[in-house]
Design a protein around this motif. Sequence first.
Motif, PDB file in Angstrom:
ATOM      1  N   SER A   1     144.993  65.983  26.278  1.00  0.00           N
ATOM      2  CA  SER A   1     144.562  66.340  28.092  1.00  0.00           C
ATOM      3  C   SER A   1     144.799  68.252  27.467  1.00  0.00           C
ATOM      4  CB  SER A   1     144.973  66.181  29.338  1.00  0.00           C
ATOM      5  OG  SER A   1     144.041  64.891  29.865  1.00  0.00           O
ATOM      6  N   LEU A   2     146.631  68.419  27.962  1.00  0.00           N
ATOM      7  CA  LEU A   2     146.746  69.672  27.682  1.00  0.00           C
ATOM      8  C   LEU A   2     145.813  70.393  26.155  1.00  0.00           C
ATOM      9  CD1 LEU A   2     150.478  69.351  28.148  1.00  0.00           C
ATOM     10  CD2 LEU A   2     148.707  70.826  29.659  1.00  0.00           C
ATOM     11  N   ALA A   3     145.920  69.204  24.705  1.00  0.00           N
ATOM     12  CA  ALA A   3     145.193  69.631  23.283  1.00  0.00           C
ATOM     13  C   ALA A   3     143.451  69.887  23.468  1.00  0.00           C
ATOM     14  CB  ALA A   3     145.232  68.956  23.142  1.00  0.00           C
ATOM     15  N   ASN A   4     143.000  68.972  24.510  1.00  0.00           N
ATOM     16  CA  ASN A   4     141.887  69.541  24.902  1.00  0.00           C
ATOM     17  C   ASN A   4     141.534  70.567  26.061  1.00  0.00           C
ATOM     18  OD1 ASN A   4     140.761  67.205  23.512  1.00  0.00           O
ATOM     19  ND2 ASN A   4     140.937  65.418  25.371  1.00  0.00           N
ATOM     20  N   PHE A   5     142.187  70.895  27.048  1.00  0.00           N
ATOM     21  CA  PHE A   5     142.245  72.041  27.433  1.00  0.00           C
ATOM     22  C   PHE A   5     142.639  73.066  26.899  1.00  0.00           C
ATOM     23  CE2 PHE A   5     144.632  76.022  29.655  1.00  0.00           C
ATOM     24  CZ  PHE A   5     144.105  75.847  30.902  1.00  0.00           C
ATOM     25  N   ALA A   6     143.016  73.076  25.906  1.00  0.00           N
ATOM     26  CA  ALA A   6     144.118  73.973  25.037  1.00  0.00           C
ATOM     27  C   ALA A   6     142.328  74.462  23.865  1.00  0.00           C
ATOM     28  CB  ALA A   6     145.242  74.733  24.253  1.00  0.00           C
ATOM     29  N   GLY A   7     141.737  73.406  23.354  1.00  0.00           N
ATOM     30  CA  GLY A   7     140.709  74.077  22.774  1.00  0.00           C
ATOM     31  C   GLY A   7     139.088  74.152  23.790  1.00  0.00           C
ATOM     32  N   GLY A   8     139.498  74.117  24.677  1.00  0.00           N
ATOM     33  CA  GLY A   8     138.169  74.685  25.857  1.00  0.00           C
ATOM     34  C   GLY A   8     138.343  75.954  25.977  1.00  0.00           C
ATOM     35  N   VAL A   9     139.736  76.471  26.568  1.00  0.00           N
ATOM     36  CA  VAL A   9     139.915  77.954  26.346  1.00  0.00           C
ATOM     37  C   VAL A   9     139.350  78.681  24.997  1.00  0.00           C
ATOM     38  CG1 VAL A   9     141.229  79.490  26.363  1.00  0.00           C
ATOM     39  CG2 VAL A   9     141.694  77.294  28.095  1.00  0.00           C
ATOM     40  N   LEU A  10     139.785  78.084  23.768  1.00  0.00           N
ATOM     41  CA  LEU A  10     139.319  78.513  22.691  1.00  0.00           C
ATOM     42  C   LEU A  10     138.149  78.476  22.310  1.00  0.00           C
ATOM     43  CD1 LEU A  10     142.341  76.747  20.310  1.00  0.00           C
ATOM     44  CD2 LEU A  10     142.234  79.318  21.090  1.00  0.00           C
ATOM     45  N   ILE A  11     137.300  78.030  22.207  1.00  0.00           N
ATOM     46  CA  ILE A  11     135.916  77.774  22.911  1.00  0.00           C
ATOM     47  C   ILE A  11     135.219  79.185  23.217  1.00  0.00           C
ATOM     48  CG2 ILE A  11     133.840  75.597  22.885  1.00  0.00           C
ATOM     49  CD1 ILE A  11     135.175  73.840  21.887  1.00  0.00           C
ATOM     50  N   LEU A  12     135.611  78.598  24.740  1.00  0.00           N
ATOM     51  CA  LEU A  12     134.846  79.653  25.997  1.00  0.00           C
ATOM     52  C   LEU A  12     135.375  81.152  26.152  1.00  0.00           C
ATOM     53  CD1 LEU A  12     135.255  77.358  28.797  1.00  0.00           C
ATOM     54  CD2 LEU A  12     133.295  77.540  28.165  1.00  0.00           C
ATOM     55  N   THR A  13     136.148  81.532  25.129  1.00  0.00           N
ATOM     56  CA  THR A  13     136.861  82.425  24.560  1.00  0.00           C
ATOM     57  C   THR A  13     136.513  83.067  23.639  1.00  0.00           C
ATOM     58  OG1 THR A  13     139.044  82.453  25.552  1.00  0.00           O
ATOM     59  CG2 THR A  13     139.147  84.500  24.370  1.00  0.00           C
ATOM     60  N   PHE A  14     136.583  82.266  22.236  1.00  0.00           N
ATOM     61  CA  PHE A  14     135.499  83.234  21.289  1.00  0.00           C
ATOM     62  C   PHE A  14     134.154  82.229  20.637  1.00  0.00           C
ATOM     63  CE2 PHE A  14     140.655  82.344  20.443  1.00  0.00           C
ATOM     64  CZ  PHE A  14     140.732  84.235  20.269  1.00  0.00           C
ATOM     65  N   LYS A  15     133.994  81.736  21.820  1.00  0.00           N
ATOM     66  CA  LYS A  15     132.033  81.608  21.860  1.00  0.00           C
ATOM     67  C   LYS A  15     131.784  80.974  20.087  1.00  0.00           C
ATOM     68  CE  LYS A  15     131.233  83.818  25.773  1.00  0.00           C
ATOM     69  NZ  LYS A  15     131.481  82.881  26.572  1.00  0.00           N
ATOM     70  N   PRO A  16     132.404  79.500  20.077  1.00  0.00           N
ATOM     71  CA  PRO A  16     131.511  79.475  17.967  1.00  0.00           C
ATOM     72  C   PRO A  16     130.748  79.244  18.051  1.00  0.00           C
ATOM     73  CG  PRO A  16     133.814  77.619  18.799  1.00  0.00           C
ATOM     74  CD  PRO A  16     133.427  78.989  19.636  1.00  0.00           C
ATOM     75  N   PHE A  17     129.823  78.608  19.576  1.00  0.00           N
ATOM     76  CA  PHE A  17     127.750  78.390  20.221  1.00  0.00           C
ATOM     77  C   PHE A  17     128.826  78.011  21.505  1.00  0.00           C
ATOM     78  CE2 PHE A  17     131.461  74.028  19.371  1.00  0.00           C
ATOM     79  CZ  PHE A  17     131.505  73.924  21.261  1.00  0.00           C
ATOM     80  N   ARG A  18     127.174  78.309  21.953  1.00  0.00           N
ATOM     81  CA  ARG A  18     127.519  78.591  22.982  1.00  0.00           C
ATOM     82  C   ARG A  18     125.591  77.568  24.088  1.00  0.00           C
ATOM     83  NH1 ARG A  18     127.654  84.169  24.636  1.00  0.00           N
ATOM     84  NH2 ARG A  18     128.537  85.072  22.917  1.00  0.00           N
ATOM     85  N   VAL A  19     125.681  77.289  24.757  1.00  0.00           N
ATOM     86  CA  VAL A  19     124.635  76.871  25.387  1.00  0.00           C
ATOM     87  C   VAL A  19     123.294  76.832  25.369  1.00  0.00           C
ATOM     88  CG1 VAL A  19     123.377  75.599  27.826  1.00  0.00           C
ATOM     89  CG2 VAL A  19     126.195  76.424  28.177  1.00  0.00           C
ATOM     90  N   GLY A  20     122.603  75.434  25.110  1.00  0.00           N
ATOM     91  CA  GLY A  20     121.860  75.799  23.752  1.00  0.00           C
ATOM     92  C   GLY A  20     121.265  75.677  22.514  1.00  0.00           C
ATOM     93  N   ASP A  21     122.258  75.528  21.785  1.00  0.00           N
ATOM     94  CA  ASP A  21     122.820  75.818  20.089  1.00  0.00           C
ATOM     95  C   ASP A  21     122.455  74.772  19.563  1.00  0.00           C
ATOM     96  OD1 ASP A  21     123.070  78.254  20.603  1.00  0.00           O
ATOM     97  OD2 ASP A  21     125.244  78.889  20.295  1.00  0.00           O
ATOM     98  N   LEU A  22     121.851  74.954  18.801  1.00  0.00           N
ATOM     99  CA  LEU A  22     121.625  72.628  18.243  1.00  0.00           C
ATOM    100  C   LEU A  22     123.111  73.067  17.531  1.00  0.00           C
ATOM    101  CD1 LEU A  22     120.362  70.399  17.290  1.00  0.00           C
ATOM    102  CD2 LEU A  22     119.441  71.835  15.295  1.00  0.00           C
ATOM    103  N   ILE A  23     123.786  71.914  17.781  1.00  0.00           N
ATOM    104  CA  ILE A  23     124.388  71.782  16.424  1.00  0.00           C
ATOM    105  C   ILE A  23     125.472  70.533  15.540  1.00  0.00           C
ATOM    106  CG2 ILE A  23     126.423  74.276  17.988  1.00  0.00           C
ATOM    107  CD1 ILE A  23     127.837  71.444  18.831  1.00  0.00           C
ATOM    108  N   SER A  24     126.295  70.332  15.014  1.00  0.00           N
ATOM    109  CA  SER A  24     126.803  69.489  13.786  1.00  0.00           C
ATOM    110  C   SER A  24     128.377  69.588  14.042  1.00  0.00           C
ATOM    111  CB  SER A  24     126.106  69.408  12.695  1.00  0.00           C
ATOM    112  OG  SER A  24     126.456  67.910  12.352  1.00  0.00           O
ATOM    113  N   ALA A  25     128.625  68.708  14.127  1.00  0.00           N
ATOM    114  CA  ALA A  25     130.427  68.809  14.921  1.00  0.00           C
ATOM    115  C   ALA A  25     130.748  66.446  14.461  1.00  0.00           C
ATOM    116  CB  ALA A  25     130.657  69.383  15.492  1.00  0.00           C
ATOM    117  N   GLN A  26     131.843  66.608  14.444  1.00  0.00           N
ATOM    118  CA  GLN A  26     132.028  65.502  14.774  1.00  0.00           C
ATOM    119  C   GLN A  26     131.235  64.123  14.244  1.00  0.00           C
ATOM    120  OE1 GLN A  26     135.751  64.995  15.571  1.00  0.00           O
ATOM    121  NE2 GLN A  26     135.711  66.959  14.873  1.00  0.00           N
TER     122      GLN A  26
END
Length: 281
Positions: free
Chosen positions: A109-134
Motif C-alpha cells: 500500500s505504501l508503494a502504491n501511495f508513493a507511486g500515486g504521489v509521483l504520478i499526480l505530481t509529475f503527470k506522465p498522463f492525465r485523465v482522458g489520455d489514451l495510454i498503454s501500460a502493464q
Amino acid sequence: MEPSQFSFQNVLDQVVAFATLYGFKILLAIVILIVGLWLVNQVVRMLSTVMNKRQVDRDVQPFLLSLVSAILKVLVLLSVASTLGVETTSFVAIIGAAGLAVGLALQGSLANFAGGVLILTFKPFRVGDLISAQGFTGNVEAIHIFNTILVTLDNRTIILPNGALSTSPIINISGKGVIRVDMVFAAGNTNEVDEVKASIKRVVDACPYGLKDREHDILVTKLTELAFHFDVRVWTRSATYWETYYFIHEGIARQFGKDGIKGPEPTVTVMGDFSSVGRVS
C-alpha cells in the motif's frame, strides 16, 4: 482537632511542594502544547497555499498535508513530554518500532501511495489520455492515490496499482494531442504499384479524421512472391485514433473492390509420387 489540622497541613505542604517542583514545568508544557499546535496549523496552511500556487494536484494535497501535520504534532507531543521530565527515548523507540511494523505490513500500500504521489505530481498522463501500460490499453478514467482506473476499448474497467504503474514503461498515446496511425496493407503482385497507391490515396484523402496540414505516407515496404506490402501512415488527433484506424481499413477494403485491386493469390502445393502416372502395367 489536632490530627485533622496535622493531616490538612501535611496535604497542603505536599501540594505546595508539588506546585513548586512541577508547577513551572506543567505551565511550560501547556504553553508549548498550545503554541506548538498553533504553529503546526500555521505551517499546514502555509504549505497548502504554496501547493495551490504551484498547482500541485488537489487529489494529493490532503494526503501530504495530513502527513506533515501528523509528523509535526508528534514532535510537539514529544517536546511536551520532555518538558515534563518524561524520558522520551523509550517513546521514540516505541514509535520507531511501530512505524517499522506498520511499514512492513503495508509495504504494498505504501508503494502504491508513493507511486500515486509521483504520478499526480509529475503527470506522465492525465485523465482522458489514451495510454498503454502493464499490458493494457485504454483511456484514463481516474487517477487515485493508490490506483489508476483505465477503461479499455471494449469498455472494460481495469484497475492498475500505482506502485507498479509508476515504475514500469508507460506509452502515452494521446500525450501530444496529435498521433500517427500506422497500418500495413497487402495487394497482389499482379497489380500495378501506382494503381494500388492511387487507390489507397483516395481513401486517405476522404478520411474526415486525417489532418489536412500533415503529409500522410503511402510507402512500399516489402515485396514477396505473392504481394506488395504498403505502409500507410495517417496523422490525426489523439481523440480520433481508432476512428481513423477503422475508417481507413474499411475504406480500403471497399476501394480495392471498386478499383479492381486484387489481393495476394494463394498458391497450392500438391505433394505426392506421380512416377507411376501413365505407366501401363
